[in-house]
Design a protein around this motif. Structure first.
Motif, PDB file in Angstrom:
ATOM      1  N   TRP A 156       0.803  -1.231   0.000  1.00 39.35           N
ATOM      2  CA  TRP A 156       0.000   0.000   0.000  1.00 39.35           C
ATOM      3  C   TRP A 156       0.829   1.271   0.000  1.00 39.35           C
ATOM      4  O   TRP A 156       0.303   2.345  -0.257  1.00 39.35           O
ATOM      5  CB  TRP A 156      -0.980   0.016   1.167  1.00 39.35           C
ATOM      6  CG  TRP A 156      -0.339   0.210   2.506  1.00 39.35           C
ATOM      7  CD1 TRP A 156       0.164  -0.765   3.316  1.00 39.35           C
ATOM      8  CD2 TRP A 156      -0.106   1.438   3.179  1.00 39.35           C
ATOM      9  NE1 TRP A 156       0.696  -0.212   4.450  1.00 39.35           N
ATOM     10  CE2 TRP A 156       0.544   1.154   4.402  1.00 39.35           C
ATOM     11  CE3 TRP A 156      -0.366   2.773   2.872  1.00 39.35           C
ATOM     12  CZ2 TRP A 156       0.919   2.130   5.292  1.00 39.35           C
ATOM     13  CZ3 TRP A 156       0.016   3.749   3.782  1.00 39.35           C
ATOM     14  CH2 TRP A 156       0.641   3.426   4.973  1.00 39.35           C
ATOM     15  N   CYS A 157       2.135   1.197   0.288  1.00 40.37           N
ATOM     16  CA  CYS A 157       2.943   2.408   0.254  1.00 40.37           C
ATOM     17  C   CYS A 157       4.420   2.077   0.060  1.00 40.37           C
ATOM     18  O   CYS A 157       4.846   0.934   0.229  1.00 40.37           O
ATOM     19  CB  CYS A 157       2.772   3.227   1.536  1.00 40.37           C
ATOM     20  SG  CYS A 157       3.666   2.585   2.965  1.00 40.37           S
ATOM     21  N   TRP A 158       5.185   3.116  -0.292  1.00 42.86           N
ATOM     22  CA  TRP A 158       6.640   3.042  -0.424  1.00 42.86           C
ATOM     23  C   TRP A 158       7.271   4.076   0.489  1.00 42.86           C
ATOM     24  O   TRP A 158       6.689   5.129   0.749  1.00 42.86           O
ATOM     25  CB  TRP A 158       7.077   3.381  -1.850  1.00 42.86           C
ATOM     26  CG  TRP A 158       6.777   2.345  -2.870  1.00 42.86           C
ATOM     27  CD1 TRP A 158       5.702   2.333  -3.700  1.00 42.86           C
ATOM     28  CD2 TRP A 158       7.565   1.212  -3.219  1.00 42.86           C
ATOM     29  NE1 TRP A 158       5.765   1.247  -4.535  1.00 42.86           N
ATOM     30  CE2 TRP A 158       6.907   0.540  -4.257  1.00 42.86           C
ATOM     31  CE3 TRP A 158       8.767   0.688  -2.748  1.00 42.86           C
ATOM     32  CZ2 TRP A 158       7.409  -0.621  -4.841  1.00 42.86           C
ATOM     33  CZ3 TRP A 158       9.263  -0.470  -3.346  1.00 42.86           C
ATOM     34  CH2 TRP A 158       8.587  -1.104  -4.367  1.00 42.86           C
ATOM     35  N   GLN A 161       5.740   8.155   4.060  1.00 44.48           N
ATOM     36  CA  GLN A 161       5.183   7.055   3.277  1.00 44.48           C
ATOM     37  C   GLN A 161       4.390   7.620   2.110  1.00 44.48           C
ATOM     38  O   GLN A 161       3.617   8.562   2.280  1.00 44.48           O
ATOM     39  CB  GLN A 161       4.285   6.191   4.152  1.00 44.48           C
ATOM     40  CG  GLN A 161       5.045   5.557   5.291  1.00 44.48           C
ATOM     41  CD  GLN A 161       4.132   4.879   6.281  1.00 44.48           C
ATOM     42  OE1 GLN A 161       2.959   5.219   6.418  1.00 44.48           O
ATOM     43  NE2 GLN A 161       4.672   3.910   6.996  1.00 44.48           N
ATOM     44  N   PHE A 162       4.568   7.013   0.952  1.00 43.91           N
ATOM     45  CA  PHE A 162       3.875   7.431  -0.260  1.00 43.91           C
ATOM     46  C   PHE A 162       2.932   6.310  -0.666  1.00 43.91           C
ATOM     47  O   PHE A 162       3.340   5.297  -1.209  1.00 43.91           O
ATOM     48  CB  PHE A 162       4.878   7.760  -1.370  1.00 43.91           C
ATOM     49  CG  PHE A 162       5.707   8.967  -1.031  1.00 43.91           C
ATOM     50  CD1 PHE A 162       5.290  10.221  -1.422  1.00 43.91           C
ATOM     51  CD2 PHE A 162       6.868   8.851  -0.282  1.00 43.91           C
ATOM     52  CE1 PHE A 162       6.026  11.347  -1.081  1.00 43.91           C
ATOM     53  CE2 PHE A 162       7.606   9.962   0.064  1.00 43.91           C
ATOM     54  CZ  PHE A 162       7.186  11.213  -0.336  1.00 43.91           C
ATOM     55  N   ALA A 184       6.585   4.919  -5.731  1.00 44.83           N
ATOM     56  CA  ALA A 184       7.991   4.581  -5.497  1.00 44.83           C
ATOM     57  C   ALA A 184       8.899   5.692  -6.009  1.00 44.83           C
ATOM     58  O   ALA A 184       9.886   6.052  -5.350  1.00 44.83           O
ATOM     59  CB  ALA A 184       8.338   3.258  -6.177  1.00 44.83           C
ATOM     60  N   ARG A 185       8.571   6.252  -7.157  1.00 42.81           N
ATOM     61  CA  ARG A 185       9.359   7.370  -7.698  1.00 42.81           C
ATOM     62  C   ARG A 185       9.324   8.571  -6.757  1.00 42.81           C
ATOM     63  O   ARG A 185      10.331   9.247  -6.549  1.00 42.81           O
ATOM     64  CB  ARG A 185       8.838   7.771  -9.073  1.00 42.81           C
ATOM     65  CG  ARG A 185       9.205   6.810 -10.157  1.00 42.81           C
ATOM     66  CD  ARG A 185       8.750   7.313 -11.516  1.00 42.81           C
ATOM     67  NE  ARG A 185       9.097   6.335 -12.529  1.00 42.81           N
ATOM     68  CZ  ARG A 185       8.284   5.898 -13.467  1.00 42.81           C
ATOM     69  NH1 ARG A 185       7.056   6.380 -13.559  1.00 42.81           N
ATOM     70  NH2 ARG A 185       8.690   5.008 -14.346  1.00 42.81           N
ATOM     71  N   THR A 195      12.054  12.165  -3.055  1.00 41.20           N
ATOM     72  CA  THR A 195      12.069  12.823  -1.749  1.00 41.20           C
ATOM     73  C   THR A 195      13.361  12.508  -1.001  1.00 41.20           C
ATOM     74  O   THR A 195      13.992  13.393  -0.428  1.00 41.20           O
ATOM     75  CB  THR A 195      10.840  12.386  -0.923  1.00 41.20           C
ATOM     76  OG1 THR A 195       9.659  12.757  -1.653  1.00 41.20           O
ATOM     77  CG2 THR A 195      10.815  13.041   0.437  1.00 41.20           C
ATOM     78  N   TRP A 196      13.763  11.250  -1.011  1.00 39.37           N
ATOM     79  CA  TRP A 196      15.021  10.842  -0.372  1.00 39.37           C
ATOM     80  C   TRP A 196      16.202  11.570  -0.998  1.00 39.37           C
ATOM     81  O   TRP A 196      17.051  12.119  -0.305  1.00 39.37           O
ATOM     82  CB  TRP A 196      15.194   9.336  -0.498  1.00 39.37           C
ATOM     83  CG  TRP A 196      16.498   8.838   0.031  1.00 39.37           C
ATOM     84  CD1 TRP A 196      17.651   8.624  -0.666  1.00 39.37           C
ATOM     85  CD2 TRP A 196      16.796   8.506   1.385  1.00 39.37           C
ATOM     86  NE1 TRP A 196      18.639   8.169   0.153  1.00 39.37           N
ATOM     87  CE2 TRP A 196      18.142   8.089   1.433  1.00 39.37           C
ATOM     88  CE3 TRP A 196      16.064   8.510   2.566  1.00 39.37           C
ATOM     89  CZ2 TRP A 196      18.762   7.681   2.607  1.00 39.37           C
ATOM     90  CZ3 TRP A 196      16.676   8.100   3.736  1.00 39.37           C
ATOM     91  CH2 TRP A 196      18.014   7.702   3.745  1.00 39.37           C
TER      92      TRP A 196
END
Length: 74
Positions: free
Chosen positions: A27-29, A42-43, A55-56, A61-62
Motif C-alpha cells: 500500500w505504500c513506499w 510514506q507514499f 515509489a518514484r 524525496t530521499w
C-alpha cells in the motif's frame, strides 16, 4: 521493469549510509537508511497503476534530502 534498478538512491543526508527503497504491505513506499534509520514519509497507492509513481516519489524525496530522523525522546 525492476523498480529497484530504475530508481537510484543517494546516500543518507545524515550519516552517509545506504538508502533502501521499501514497499509496505502493498500500500505504500518509503526509503530508509540502513545505518541510522532515517526515512522519508510514506507514499501510498491504491491502484496497481499508481505503485510505480509512489515509489518514484519516495526516491525523489530521499534524493532531495527530505528525510525524517528520530532522536532521543522521539
Amino acid at each position: 521493469m525492476d523498480i529497484y534498478e530504475e530508481l537510484p538512491l543517494q546516500d543518507c543526508p545524515y550519516c552517509g549510509g545506504a538508502g533502501l527503497l521499501e514497499e509496505e504491505n502493498g500500500w505504500c513506499w518509503y526509503v530508509m537508511c540502513m545505518d541510522c534509520g532515517a526515512q522519508t514519509g510514506q507514499f501510498g497507492f491504491k491502484e496497481p497503476g499508481e505503485r510505480v509513481e509512489a515509489a518514484r516519489m519516495a526516491a525523489r524525496t530521499w534524493n532531495a534530502g527530505k528525510v525524517l530522523r528520530g532522536g532521543v525522546g522521539d
